[in-house]
Motif scaffolding. Structure first.
Motif, PDB file in Angstrom:
ATOM      1  N   MET A   1     -12.651  -2.584  -6.905  1.00 34.62           N
ATOM      2  CA  MET A   1     -11.399  -2.548  -7.669  1.00 34.62           C
ATOM      3  C   MET A   1     -10.229  -2.092  -6.815  1.00 34.62           C
ATOM      4  N   THR A   2     -10.342  -2.286  -5.491  1.00 34.71           N
ATOM      5  CA  THR A   2      -9.224  -2.105  -4.568  1.00 34.71           C
ATOM      6  C   THR A   2      -9.273  -3.244  -3.550  1.00 34.71           C
ATOM      7  N   ILE A   3      -8.158  -3.464  -2.876  1.00 30.76           N
ATOM      8  CA  ILE A   3      -8.086  -4.502  -1.843  1.00 30.76           C
ATOM      9  C   ILE A   3      -7.890  -3.819  -0.503  1.00 30.76           C
ATOM     10  N   ASP A   4      -8.823  -4.031   0.401  1.00 31.51           N
ATOM     11  CA  ASP A   4      -8.630  -3.463   1.738  1.00 31.51           C
ATOM     12  C   ASP A   4      -7.987  -4.510   2.650  1.00 31.51           C
ATOM     13  N   TRP A   5      -7.726  -4.132   3.901  1.00 29.25           N
ATOM     14  CA  TRP A   5      -7.008  -5.022   4.823  1.00 29.25           C
ATOM     15  C   TRP A   5      -7.760  -6.326   5.060  1.00 29.25           C
ATOM     16  N   GLN A   6      -9.085  -6.258   5.237  1.00 27.26           N
ATOM     17  CA  GLN A   6      -9.843  -7.468   5.508  1.00 27.26           C
ATOM     18  C   GLN A   6      -9.781  -8.452   4.340  1.00 27.26           C
TER      19      GLN A   6
ATOM     20  N   ASP B   1       0.861  -1.189   0.000  1.00 23.08           N
ATOM     21  CA  ASP B   1       0.000   0.000   0.000  1.00 23.08           C
ATOM     22  C   ASP B   1       0.894   1.235   0.000  1.00 23.08           C
ATOM     23  N   ARG B   2       1.390   1.596  -1.171  1.00 26.70           N
ATOM     24  CA  ARG B   2       2.450   2.593  -1.288  1.00 26.70           C
ATOM     25  C   ARG B   2       2.017   3.990  -0.860  1.00 26.70           C
ATOM     26  N   ASN B   3       0.763   4.357  -1.113  1.00 32.73           N
ATOM     27  CA  ASN B   3       0.324   5.695  -0.702  1.00 32.73           C
ATOM     28  C   ASN B   3      -0.340   5.693   0.674  1.00 32.73           C
ATOM     29  N   GLN B   4      -0.324   4.518   1.344  1.00 32.00           N
ATOM     30  CA  GLN B   4      -0.823   4.379   2.720  1.00 32.00           C
ATOM     31  C   GLN B   4      -2.253   4.904   2.899  1.00 32.00           C
ATOM     32  N   ASP B   5      -3.111   4.606   1.912  1.00 33.11           N
ATOM     33  CA  ASP B   5      -4.506   5.031   2.031  1.00 33.11           C
ATOM     34  C   ASP B   5      -5.405   3.895   2.515  1.00 33.11           C
ATOM     35  N   GLY B   6      -4.805   2.761   2.878  1.00 31.51           N
ATOM     36  CA  GLY B   6      -5.580   1.637   3.396  1.00 31.51           C
ATOM     37  C   GLY B   6      -6.141   0.727   2.329  1.00 31.51           C
ATOM     38  N   HIS B   7      -5.760   0.961   1.064  1.00 36.32           N
ATOM     39  CA  HIS B   7      -6.244   0.126  -0.036  1.00 36.32           C
ATOM     40  C   HIS B   7      -5.089  -0.109  -1.019  1.00 36.32           C
ATOM     41  N   ILE B   8      -5.060  -1.298  -1.625  1.00 35.61           N
ATOM     42  CA  ILE B   8      -4.104  -1.597  -2.699  1.00 35.61           C
ATOM     43  C   ILE B   8      -4.875  -1.544  -4.006  1.00 35.61           C
TER      44      ILE B   8
ATOM     45  N   VAL C   1      -4.721  -1.107  -8.568  1.00 33.49           N
ATOM     46  CA  VAL C   1      -4.043  -1.700  -9.728  1.00 33.49           C
ATOM     47  C   VAL C   1      -2.653  -1.122  -9.933  1.00 33.49           C
ATOM     48  N   SER C   2      -2.524   0.201  -9.832  1.00 30.83           N
ATOM     49  CA  SER C   2      -1.226   0.843 -10.071  1.00 30.83           C
ATOM     50  C   SER C   2      -0.198   0.400  -9.037  1.00 30.83           C
ATOM     51  N   GLU C   3      -0.631   0.181  -7.789  1.00 30.55           N
ATOM     52  CA  GLU C   3       0.303  -0.257  -6.744  1.00 30.55           C
ATOM     53  C   GLU C   3       0.758  -1.698  -6.976  1.00 30.55           C
ATOM     54  N   ILE C   4      -0.122  -2.527  -7.520  1.00 25.30           N
ATOM     55  CA  ILE C   4       0.285  -3.892  -7.883  1.00 25.30           C
ATOM     56  C   ILE C   4       1.335  -3.842  -8.987  1.00 25.30           C
ATOM     57  N   GLN C   5       1.106  -3.009 -10.012  1.00 27.21           N
ATOM     58  CA  GLN C   5       2.070  -2.874 -11.099  1.00 27.21           C
ATOM     59  C   GLN C   5       3.411  -2.338 -10.591  1.00 27.21           C
ATOM     60  N   GLN C   6       3.364  -1.323  -9.715  1.00 24.54           N
ATOM     61  CA  GLN C   6       4.600  -0.751  -9.161  1.00 24.54           C
ATOM     62  C   GLN C   6       5.391  -1.787  -8.368  1.00 24.54           C
ATOM     63  N   SER C   7       4.689  -2.609  -7.601  1.00 22.47           N
ATOM     64  CA  SER C   7       5.362  -3.610  -6.784  1.00 22.47           C
ATOM     65  C   SER C   7       6.026  -4.666  -7.646  1.00 22.47           C
ATOM     66  N   PHE C   8       5.354  -5.081  -8.708  1.00 19.62           N
ATOM     67  CA  PHE C   8       5.972  -6.018  -9.646  1.00 19.62           C
ATOM     68  C   PHE C   8       7.196  -5.383 -10.294  1.00 19.62           C
ATOM     69  N   ARG C   9       7.048  -4.116 -10.709  1.00 18.76           N
ATOM     70  CA  ARG C   9       8.138  -3.441 -11.408  1.00 18.76           C
ATOM     71  C   ARG C   9       9.360  -3.275 -10.510  1.00 18.76           C
TER      72      ARG C   9
END
Length: 473
Positions: free
Chosen positions: A131-136, A90-97, A99-107
């Motif tokens: 279209m986001t993943i929360d903690w739960q 969760d790169r921007n620490q908004d509590g959700h992951i 699509v862009s954060e998944i791509q960044q993590s792979f990259r």
């Protein structure tokens, strides 16, 4: 991030999970029950910590199972690790992951995925269609999975394997920067080379029969599969069925290494500032890498054909064969058939990759609504069908290549160019003549893929490479 539930609510939730997993209702969980539970929930193998907790040395009361309190203690530690992993993605620490954060993590690990691939990964965990993943959602999806760090999370979604059917598989496997730094990449290449060696050796009689029919079968002699096998055994015995296999195995390692290195360089040149390579760009990079590898190792292809077709006592061995070709026909003989061989890479690579991606995506859309992982059997089936389609398209060029490689060694055979040979075959035998030997080629696909996969997985384990979900990326 949303506030976590209280301890009482959490213990109640864990208690319900314990009851669901405890199928025999004895108040204890063993590894077998964990495996069954994960299978029902769509997971893989139990987490290493769970298996260790059940073992005698990790079990608090040495009773060979986890009771409710031990299970809750394990899950508390597990959730803490998953929370750290969630925050790291969760790169921007908004509590959700997203699509862009998944791509960044792979990259960040040197792996490029398309927007469509990232959306499929996200959809496999997104239960509320935001279209986001929360903690739960994250916690529930990975609670019992064997994930220790961010790389494990990403490799959970990455697929890579080697399917060797004795033909030129044009698009090489892709490795992350982490795999390159740790040396995992060369272990996977070694495992792939060993799988290819065993697979090709196991199907060598069918491969020799294919070459034999490509060169000797015609409209007049009507050489068939049984006739070809009988003819080869009568001439040189059962051992003769493996002629040419030595160099066919020997060329795997240099071809794989050259193709891998060329693919990495070409991919980097094409990639530029783009976030990912699309299917079309992977096709171009793979075709160019395949052409580079074939250009360098092509003399071995010529030697393989000559040794495969040799009569008993014709050559003393590989070096004697090479020397006689050089002495009698000159250096140019080692590149006979090179043009149809390189031209054949394009239809093979294009159709193989396009059919594979199409079949895989169609299956995911139709049958897999809650997972980005089609499963190994589906991926093997897609790979086998796509490779077969690629072979059908490129087979006439492969036949012309083999005849050009062999024609100088056959008395009375016309020394024709690629176009001349194509015209000769069509005028004498018709379109069917361009597919001589394709039956044994089809016959070897399924055993070759099966042997290759089994050996590859066992070699990875022997070399200490963690076995993950497999398929072509």
């Amino acid at each position: 991030m949303r506030g976590g539930p209280g301890d009482a609510e959490r213990r109640e939730r864990w208690g319900r999970l314990f009851e669901e997993l405890d199928t025999n209702k004895d108040g204890r969980l063993d590894v077998h029950e964990l495996r069954q539970g994960l299978a029902r929930m769509g997971g893989g193998s139990p987490d290493r910590g769970a298996q260790q907790g059940i073992s005698p040395e990790g079990d608090a009361d040495s009773d060979g199972g986890l009771d409710l309190e031990e299970f809750i203690l394990y899950l508390q530690e597990r959730e803490q690790r998953l929370l750290l992993l969630f925050h790291s993605l969760d790169r921007n620490q908004d509590g959700h992951i997203d699509v862009s954060e998944i791509q960044q993590s792979f990259r960040a690990l040197g792996i490029s995925i398309s927007l469509e691939q990232a959306e499929k990964i996200l959809h496999s965990m997104d239960r509320d269609d935001t279209m986001t993943i929360d903690w739960q959602e994250w916690r529930d999806h990975f609670l019992l999975h064997s994930l220790e760090n961010v790389e494990d999370v990403l490799y959970f979604w990455k697929h890579s394997t080697v399917l060797d059917i004795g033909e030129c598989l044009t698009v090489p496997d892709e490795f992350s920067e982490q795999e390159k730094l740790t040396g995992t990449w060369w272990k996977q290449l070694v495992a792939g080379a060993m799988a290819g060696a065993v697979s090709r050796t196991g199907t060598a009689p069918l491969d020799r029969l294919k070459v034999f029919m490509q060169v000797h079968a015609s409209k007049t002699n009507r050489l068939n599969i049984l006739g070809g096998l009988r003819s080869m055994i009568q001439e040189g015995g059962v051992r003769s069925l493996w002629r040419g296999n030595g160099i066919n195995v020997l060329k795997i390692a240099p071809e794989s290494a050259i193709k891998f290195m060329a693919y990495e360089q070409i991919k980097r040149a094409i990639w530029g500032q783009q976030e990912t390579l699309h299917v079309q760009e992977r096709f171009v990079a793979g075709s160019l890498a395949g052409a580079t590898a074939q250009t360098i190792i092509y003399p071995m292809e010529v030697l393989k054909t000559r040794l495969t077709l040799r009569r008993t006592g014709q050559y003393k061995g590989l070096l004697d064969c090479a020397w006689r070709i050089l002495e009698r026909e000159g250096p140019r003989a080692f590149y006979r058939g090179y043009l149809p061989n390189v031209l054949g890479i394009i239809p093979y690579a294009g159709i193989d990759l396009a059919v594979y991606e199409t079949l895989k995506n169609r299956w995911l859309q139709r049958y897999s609504h809650d997972s980005a992982d089609p499963g190994i059997l589906v991926l093997l089936a897609c790979g086998t069908i796509s490779s077969t389609c690629g072979q059908i398209a490129s087979y006439p060029l492969a036949l012309v290549r083999t005849r050009m490689q062999a024609q100088a060694s056959i008395e009375g055979a016309p020394q024709l160019s690629m176009l001349g040979l194509l015209r000769h075959i069509l005028s004498q035998e018709g379109v069917r003549g361009l597919y001589r030997g394709i039956a044994p080629n089809f016959m070897k696909v399924i055993p070759a893929v099966s042997i290759s996969y089994v050996v590859y997985e066992n070699m990875k384990q022997a070399l200490g490479v963690t076995s993950r979900s497999t398929g072509r990326s």
